[in-house]
Design a protein around this motif. Structure first.
Motif, short mmCIF file in Angstrom:
data_model
loop_
_atom_site.label_atom_id
_atom_site.label_comp_id
_atom_site.label_asym_id
_atom_site.label_seq_id
_atom_site.Cartn_x
_atom_site.Cartn_y
_atom_site.Cartn_z
N ARG A 93 0.91 -1.15 -0.18
CA ARG A 93 -0.06 0.08 0.11
C ARG A 93 0.99 1.08 -0.05
NH1 ARG A 93 -4.11 -2.45 4.44
NH2 ARG A 93 -5.48 -3.84 2.95
N ALA A 94 2.02 1.13 0.70
CA ALA A 94 2.85 2.45 0.84
C ALA A 94 3.33 2.87 -0.50
CB ALA A 94 3.96 2.30 1.83
N TYR A 95 3.86 1.84 -1.22
CA TYR A 95 4.64 2.00 -2.56
C TYR A 95 3.46 2.34 -3.64
CZ TYR A 95 9.33 1.37 -0.88
OH TYR A 95 10.44 1.44 -0.52
N ASP A 96 2.46 1.65 -3.52
CA ASP A 96 1.25 2.08 -4.33
C ASP A 96 0.96 3.62 -4.14
OD1 ASP A 96 0.80 0.32 -6.31
OD2 ASP A 96 -0.97 -0.66 -5.16
N LYS A 97 0.81 4.05 -2.90
CA LYS A 97 0.82 5.46 -2.82
C LYS A 97 1.67 6.45 -3.07
CE LYS A 97 -0.92 8.66 0.96
NZ LYS A 97 -1.10 8.54 2.54
N SER A 98 3.17 5.94 -2.84
CA SER A 98 4.12 6.76 -3.33
C SER A 98 5.19 6.03 -4.03
CB SER A 98 4.79 7.27 -1.99
OG SER A 98 4.04 8.03 -1.10
N PRO A 99 5.01 5.60 -5.31
CA PRO A 99 5.75 4.88 -6.15
C PRO A 99 7.28 5.38 -6.01
CG PRO A 99 3.80 5.18 -7.14
CD PRO A 99 3.84 6.09 -6.03
N LYS A 100 8.34 4.64 -6.27
CA LYS A 100 9.79 5.42 -6.26
C LYS A 100 10.30 4.93 -7.74
CE LYS A 100 10.65 5.43 -1.35
NZ LYS A 100 11.71 5.04 -0.34
N THR A 101 10.84 5.70 -8.15
CA THR A 101 11.78 5.51 -9.55
C THR A 101 13.24 5.86 -9.28
OG1 THR A 101 9.95 6.46 -10.87
CG2 THR A 101 12.09 6.38 -11.92
N TYR A 102 13.67 4.74 -9.62
CA TYR A 102 15.32 4.87 -9.26
C TYR A 102 15.97 4.92 -10.52
CZ TYR A 102 14.22 2.90 -4.63
OH TYR A 102 13.58 2.76 -3.29
N THR A 103 17.18 5.65 -10.44
CA THR A 103 17.91 5.97 -11.67
C THR A 103 18.54 4.78 -12.25
OG1 THR A 103 19.97 6.42 -10.51
CG2 THR A 103 18.42 8.24 -10.82
N ASP A 104 18.71 3.71 -11.57
CA ASP A 104 19.37 2.57 -12.27
C ASP A 104 18.40 1.38 -12.37
OD1 ASP A 104 19.09 2.25 -9.32
OD2 ASP A 104 21.13 1.11 -9.05
N LEU A 105 17.10 1.57 -12.15
CA LEU A 105 16.12 0.60 -12.27
C LEU A 105 15.10 0.94 -13.27
CD1 LEU A 105 15.58 -2.20 -11.13
CD2 LEU A 105 14.09 -1.15 -9.57
N GLN A 106 15.06 0.37 -14.48
CA GLN A 106 13.84 0.62 -15.43
C GLN A 106 12.64 0.56 -14.87
OE1 GLN A 106 14.50 -1.84 -19.00
NE2 GLN A 106 15.88 -0.27 -19.88
#
Length: 517
Positions: A310-323
């Motif tokens: 639920r937390a990562y759906d609410k605030s997804p993260k985009t990393y520079t080294d992960l497509q």
């Protein structure tokens, strides 16, 4: 079908040898006007050391692999594109054979039936048998091992059309509006693909692959074929046995497909099994709370992972080294890993609890950074043909769900399976597919058949093994693990497989892949 997930295919090569003679009358069943098929033997493809290693052959086995490849025969068998028109257009089926080493006590031939649909099987005689482990190597002592690329795959005749994955999805919860956009994009791509070469794509069915295989049997001079099937290859084995009962010897089918071909039901069953198996992972992590810090009880671990989804759906993260963005679906993907990856999955989940910075935590990157369908090196054999995968699945899909039905199905998955449900997309692969539904008729047989079901896996749900036994007969061999098609990779289990082909007898099951300590 869950059999869309690709298994690692491996490869190498050699010079072709002379075919065994074809017995009189061997063309029976190929059609009244069809000439007796034969194998056109030729040199095997030659692969560089880089390609061999990239396909999963470890450095310590490269020399043994090349030694085996010097024994391999490679060729093609010409078959009708439409088996109802044996004098019409022909296509080539790429075949291989690793002859039995003990010719004096030879028992026959075992055909290895690959997964998919769409996986290659050209080098399976070496990679699924002779090189896998010493137990499986024993199968080649008294049996020829036959491999092949099904029609539409690898070195066999194939076509290609652009495959849609439904278009890009924004990270976070899947909304109805986004789902509709993805569904419509899938439908448009499917319609375009299906209409690109309907004469060929309409002939991509499991039953036609089974008929091709029977012509391969004839061309290689075998009165019967014994079958060793994996994943979708188990369904191919059921169909071959139903169409050609008198030509089927012993059959061992590992990670058994259901005796039906509805994609919606397939996803529903697999999703339930994945959520159940997470309970085993949660219990394992709870016993190691000092290491992972996800909770000291199964319930606490489950609650912690649901919070992460639920937390990562609410605030997804985009990393520079992960497509791939890390959202609830990515967390759910980690939570449904099988026991061979529990240690890394637990570490990745723990990393996500405290992740900061612009680069992905190391274990998260290791597990989520790889592409599902990697591009092979130049000269490497095709691992999975997505056009064949789509065509067979959609030609045989008995559901072909409309959008509203698919959306309701997806909502139910997420609600019923709060930990792993987000890892599934819409249970609809075939909207817009323009070709008619073609389904094989399975028949109950009295011949020797072993169905290897894995108690806890989700790619081939154990209950499907029981359903298949009720539909076609056979003996259930229970593998007490959650690892897809692990039977021949575990020495204890592999010994049972070889004993079965040599004697016709089999134990009730084996432990399978061990749970990590």
């Amino acid at each position: 079908m869950t059999y869309r997930i690709s298994l690692t295919a491996l490869a190498l090569a050699l010079a072709g040898l002379v075919a065994h003679p074809v017995p009189a009358g061997a063309a029976a069943g190929a059609g009244p006007s069809a000439a007796a098929p034969s194998v056109e033997w030729k040199s095997c493809p030659d692969y560089s050391d880089e390609v061999v290693r990239s396909l999963g052959v470890t450095e310590d086995k490269v020399a043994a692999f090349r030694t085996l490849m010097r024994r391999l025969e490679c060729g093609t068998v010409s078959v009708p594109l439409n088996h109802g028109d044996p004098d019409g257009r022909k296509i080539d089926i790429a075949v291989t054979r690793l002859a039995a080493t003990d010719k004096a006590q030879r028992l026959g031939a075992v055909a290895v039936l690959p997964g998919g649909p769409g996986n290659n099987g050209y080098l399976d005689p070496v990679l699924r048998a002779a090189l896998r482990n010493k137990e499986m190597a024993g199968l080649n002592e008294r049996y020829d091992i036959i491999g092949f690329d099904p029609r539409g795959v690898g070195y066999s005749t194939k076509v290609a059309c652009p495959i849609s994955q439904g278009g890009p999805q924004e990270p976070g919860p899947l909304t109805k509006e986004a789902a509709r956009t993805m569904y419509d994009a899938q439908a448009a791509a499917n319609e375009k693909c299906g209409n690109s070469d309907p004469a060929f794509l309409g002939q991509l069915t499991t039953e036609n692959v089974a008929k091709d295989l029977d012509l391969v049997r004839t061309a290689m001079g075998e009165s019967k074929l014994n079958l060793l099937g994996f994943s979708w290859g188990t369904y191919l084995g059921m169909v071959y046995r139903s169409v050609f009962p008198g030509r089927t010897g012993r059959a061992f089918l590992d990670s058994v497909a259901p005796p039906w071909t509805r994609i919606d039901e397939h996803v529903k069953g697999a999703a339930g099994a994945a959520e159940r198996n997470f309970g085993r992972l949660a219990a394992w992590l709870a016993r190691r709370d000092e290491t992972y810090g996800l909770g000291a009880t199964t319930r606490q671990v489950r609650e912690q992972v649901v919070k992460l989804v639920r937390a990562y759906d609410k605030s997804p993260k985009t990393y520079t080294d992960l497509q791939r963005p890390v959202d609830g679906a990515a967390v759910a993907d980690l939570a449904r890993r099988n026991s061979t990856e529990w240690a890394r999955a637990g570490k990745a989940l723990a990393e996500l609890r405290t992740a900061t910075g612009s680069t992905a935590p190391p274990t998260v990157k290791a597990l989520l950074g790889g592409q599902m369908m990697g591009t092979p090196l130049p000269g490497a054999p095709e691992t999975l043909n997505l056009t064949m995968n789509l065509a067979v699945a959609c030609n045989e899909d008995g559901s072909r769900a409309d959008f509203d039905t698919a959306w309701r199905g997806y909502q139910q998955l997420v609600k019923r399976h709060p930990v792993t449900g987000r890892s599934w997309g819409l249970p609809a692969m075939c909207p817009g597919w323009p070709l008619p539904v073609q389904q094989a008729t399975l028949k109950r047989g009295s011949g020797s058949l072993v169905l290897a079901g894995h108690l806890h896996e989700f790619m081939s749900v154990y209950d499907w093994t029981l359903q298949t036994r009720r539909a076609v007969g056979g003996t259930v061999y229970t593998v007490a693990d959650d690892v897809h098609t692990s039977t021949t990779r575990v020495p204890e289990c592999a010994a049972d497989v070889v004993k079965y082909f040599e004697t016709g007898r089999v134990d009730k099951g084996c432990a399978g892949s061990p749970i990590p300590s």
